[in-house]
Scaffold this active site. Structure first.
Site, PDB file in Angstrom:
ATOM      1  N   ASN A   1       0.881  -1.167   0.000  1.00 24.13           N
ATOM      2  CA  ASN A   1       0.000   0.000   0.000  1.00 24.13           C
ATOM      3  C   ASN A   1       0.916   1.212   0.000  1.00 24.13           C
ATOM      4  O   ASN A   1       1.564   1.506   1.010  1.00 24.13           O
ATOM      5  CB  ASN A   1      -0.902   0.001   1.229  1.00 24.13           C
ATOM      6  CG  ASN A   1      -1.787   1.222   1.308  1.00 24.13           C
ATOM      7  OD1 ASN A   1      -1.607   2.206   0.600  1.00 24.13           O
ATOM      8  ND2 ASN A   1      -2.768   1.173   2.191  1.00 24.13           N
TER       9      ASN A   1
ATOM     10  N   MET B   1       0.448   4.205   0.299  1.00 27.16           N
ATOM     11  CA  MET B   1       0.100   5.261   1.252  1.00 27.16           C
ATOM     12  C   MET B   1       0.629   4.951   2.659  1.00 27.16           C
ATOM     13  O   MET B   1       0.570   5.794   3.543  1.00 27.16           O
ATOM     14  CB  MET B   1      -1.418   5.456   1.308  1.00 27.16           C
ATOM     15  CG  MET B   1      -2.032   5.850  -0.035  1.00 27.16           C
ATOM     16  SD  MET B   1      -1.291   7.318  -0.774  1.00 27.16           S
ATOM     17  CE  MET B   1      -1.839   8.559   0.375  1.00 27.16           C
ATOM     18  N   CYS B   2       1.139   3.757   2.869  1.00 31.43           N
ATOM     19  CA  CYS B   2       1.606   3.311   4.186  1.00 31.43           C
ATOM     20  C   CYS B   2       3.124   3.466   4.276  1.00 31.43           C
ATOM     21  O   CYS B   2       3.855   2.901   3.456  1.00 31.43           O
ATOM     22  CB  CYS B   2       1.210   1.854   4.396  1.00 31.43           C
ATOM     23  SG  CYS B   2       1.939   1.086   5.847  1.00 31.43           S
ATOM     24  N   SER B   3       3.597   4.199   5.270  1.00 27.75           N
ATOM     25  CA  SER B   3       5.037   4.428   5.404  1.00 27.75           C
ATOM     26  C   SER B   3       5.791   3.129   5.670  1.00 27.75           C
ATOM     27  O   SER B   3       6.891   2.932   5.145  1.00 27.75           O
ATOM     28  CB  SER B   3       5.320   5.440   6.514  1.00 27.75           C
ATOM     29  OG  SER B   3       4.909   4.952   7.771  1.00 27.75           O
TER      30      SER B   3
END
Length: 113
Positions: A7, A9-11
């Site tokens: 994902n 958007m996930c750090s």
């Protein structure tokens, strides 16, 4: 070949992808929110993780809290729920051969590299 269920958007997922790319091995990136794994693919991934479906559910997600928290489902039902709602799948998952790990913490990934 390494596969990451990612994902962007996930750090933590981005950190894991960076780590994998540094290995020099070929990396297949599956953006699982856009291309959700099928129920059959999830069964294979779970077997490689050696985890039950409930152990890879993101219980902090709003969707989980609103629709699934406190309810009992069979393993197959959870797998179908995850296939239909990939936001509930813990991330990132890294697969190499017959093994897989959840990349939280990122040190877990070192075990299969």
């Amino acid at each position: 070949m390494l596969t990451i269920y990612h994902n962007k958007m996930c750090s933590k997922s981005r950190q894991t992808l960076d780590l994998l790319q540094q290995t020099g091995e070929q990396v297949q990136v599956v953006e699982y929110l856009k291309q959700p794994p099928t129920a059959d693919e999830l069964k294979v991934i779970l077997a490689k993780l050696n985890l039950k479906p409930q152990e890879v559910i993101r219980k902090g997600e709003k969707l989980y809290k609103e629709q699934f928290e406190g309810k009992e489902y069979s393993d197959d039902e959870w797998i179908n729920i995850m296939a239909a709602n990939p936001v509930l799948i813990e991330r990132p998952i890294v697969v190499k051969g017959d093994k897989a790990v959840i990349g939280r913490p990122i040190e877990n990934v070192q075990a299969i590299l």
